[in-house]
Design a protein around this motif. Sequence first.
Motif, PDB file in Angstrom:
ATOM      1  N   ARG A  12      -0.211 -22.548-105.826  1.00 37.52           N
ATOM      2  CA  ARG A  12      -0.621 -22.224-104.449  1.00 37.52           C
ATOM      3  C   ARG A  12      -1.169 -20.817-104.372  1.00 37.52           C
ATOM      4  O   ARG A  12      -0.639 -19.896-104.982  1.00 37.52           O
ATOM      5  N   CYS A  13      -2.220 -20.683-103.590  1.00 39.83           N
ATOM      6  CA  CYS A  13      -2.804 -19.385-103.298  1.00 39.83           C
ATOM      7  C   CYS A  13      -3.477 -19.492-101.936  1.00 39.83           C
ATOM      8  O   CYS A  13      -3.494 -20.569-101.334  1.00 39.83           O
ATOM      9  N   ARG A  14      -4.003 -18.398-101.438  1.00 38.64           N
ATOM     10  CA  ARG A  14      -4.664 -18.426-100.128  1.00 38.64           C
ATOM     11  C   ARG A  14      -5.818 -19.419-100.094  1.00 38.64           C
ATOM     12  O   ARG A  14      -6.140 -19.984 -99.060  1.00 38.64           O
ATOM     13  N   GLN A  15      -6.458 -19.620-101.217  1.00 44.14           N
ATOM     14  CA  GLN A  15      -7.628 -20.489-101.286  1.00 44.14           C
ATOM     15  C   GLN A  15      -7.274 -21.981-101.230  1.00 44.14           C
ATOM     16  O   GLN A  15      -8.121 -22.802-100.931  1.00 44.14           O
ATOM     17  N   GLY A  16      -6.040 -22.327-101.579  1.00 41.79           N
ATOM     18  CA  GLY A  16      -5.651 -23.731-101.569  1.00 41.79           C
ATOM     19  C   GLY A  16      -4.523 -24.011-102.531  1.00 41.79           C
ATOM     20  O   GLY A  16      -3.827 -23.103-102.979  1.00 41.79           O
ATOM     21  N   GLU A  17      -4.359 -25.275-102.862  1.00 39.16           N
ATOM     22  CA  GLU A  17      -3.307 -25.705-103.770  1.00 39.16           C
ATOM     23  C   GLU A  17      -3.875 -26.656-104.811  1.00 39.16           C
ATOM     24  O   GLU A  17      -4.754 -27.464-104.509  1.00 39.16           O
ATOM     25  N   LYS A  71     -12.505 -30.668 -99.323  1.00 38.82           N
ATOM     26  CA  LYS A  71     -11.342 -30.608-100.224  1.00 38.82           C
ATOM     27  C   LYS A  71     -11.784 -30.171-101.619  1.00 38.82           C
ATOM     28  O   LYS A  71     -11.103 -29.387-102.281  1.00 38.82           O
ATOM     29  N   GLN A  72     -12.916 -30.658-102.082  1.00 42.26           N
ATOM     30  CA  GLN A  72     -13.429 -30.255-103.388  1.00 42.26           C
ATOM     31  C   GLN A  72     -13.668 -28.745-103.441  1.00 42.26           C
ATOM     32  O   GLN A  72     -13.303 -28.091-104.412  1.00 42.26           O
ATOM     33  N   ARG A  73     -14.269 -28.194-102.392  1.00 43.51           N
ATOM     34  CA  ARG A  73     -14.520 -26.751-102.344  1.00 43.51           C
ATOM     35  C   ARG A  73     -13.214 -25.955-102.386  1.00 43.51           C
ATOM     36  O   ARG A  73     -13.124 -24.934-103.066  1.00 43.51           O
ATOM     37  N   LYS A  74     -12.194 -26.432-101.673  1.00 36.48           N
ATOM     38  CA  LYS A  74     -10.889 -25.759-101.691  1.00 36.48           C
ATOM     39  C   LYS A  74     -10.289 -25.791-103.094  1.00 36.48           C
ATOM     40  O   LYS A  74      -9.723 -24.803-103.561  1.00 36.48           O
ATOM     41  N   ILE A 134     -11.907 -26.025-105.941  1.00 36.38           N
ATOM     42  CA  ILE A 134     -12.703 -25.135-106.798  1.00 36.38           C
ATOM     43  C   ILE A 134     -12.300 -23.688-106.571  1.00 36.38           C
ATOM     44  O   ILE A 134     -12.092 -22.927-107.527  1.00 36.38           O
ATOM     45  N   ARG A 135     -12.156 -23.284-105.314  1.00 38.56           N
ATOM     46  CA  ARG A 135     -11.746 -21.898-105.020  1.00 38.56           C
ATOM     47  C   ARG A 135     -10.348 -21.604-105.575  1.00 38.56           C
ATOM     48  O   ARG A 135     -10.103 -20.537-106.135  1.00 38.56           O
ATOM     49  N   ALA A 136      -9.430 -22.547-105.429  1.00 43.46           N
ATOM     50  CA  ALA A 136      -8.081 -22.362-105.964  1.00 43.46           C
ATOM     51  C   ALA A 136      -8.115 -22.282-107.495  1.00 43.46           C
ATOM     52  O   ALA A 136      -7.397 -21.478-108.097  1.00 43.46           O
ATOM     53  N   ALA A 137      -8.960 -23.088-108.125  1.00 48.52           N
ATOM     54  CA  ALA A 137      -9.085 -23.057-109.588  1.00 48.52           C
ATOM     55  C   ALA A 137      -9.654 -21.715-110.051  1.00 48.52           C
ATOM     56  O   ALA A 137      -9.180 -21.142-111.046  1.00 48.52           O
ATOM     57  N   LEU A 138     -10.636 -21.192-109.340  1.00 53.00           N
ATOM     58  CA  LEU A 138     -11.190 -19.885-109.688  1.00 53.00           C
ATOM     59  C   LEU A 138     -10.129 -18.799-109.541  1.00 53.00           C
ATOM     60  O   LEU A 138     -10.043 -17.875-110.372  1.00 53.00           O
ATOM     61  N   HIS A 139      -9.291 -18.910-108.533  1.00 54.37           N
ATOM     62  CA  HIS A 139      -8.194 -17.962-108.350  1.00 54.37           C
ATOM     63  C   HIS A 139      -7.218 -18.066-109.515  1.00 54.37           C
ATOM     64  O   HIS A 139      -6.781 -17.056-110.072  1.00 54.37           O
TER      65      HIS A 139
END
Length: 132
Positions: free
Chosen positions: A36-41, A76-79, A81-86
Amino acid sequence: MAFLSLTTKQSGDHAEAIAKQFLERQKLQVVEQNYRCRQGEIDLVMKHKHCLVFVEVRCRKNSRFGSAIETIDTRKQRKLIRAALHFLSKNKGFANYSCRFDVIGIEYDQAQQSRLAQDNCHIEWIQDAFQQ
């Protein structure tokens, strides 16, 4: 405990446990669960040879309103991707790994919902389900 009486969180946790067992049998190794992070889970982060796999697990009690897989829209895909980058920014040890996004859809057998087990559900595994 009957599946229908479980909370959404409880049924999601069961689905993630089933997905994890299924993927481990396919020779993937768990790196992290429920990142979990601000960008998603991200439900599961797994390693498959020299590839880091970000796994989204979706569960459906019935497919009346579409399959579990169909619930992953572009938002959901964008979230994810952002969580994966984090995740990658915090875990530099995976810098040289290739990455992919997999989706596990789990749909429970209506007649067997009182027993939550892998043999009572249909598992659909889509590897490399979407691209960054």
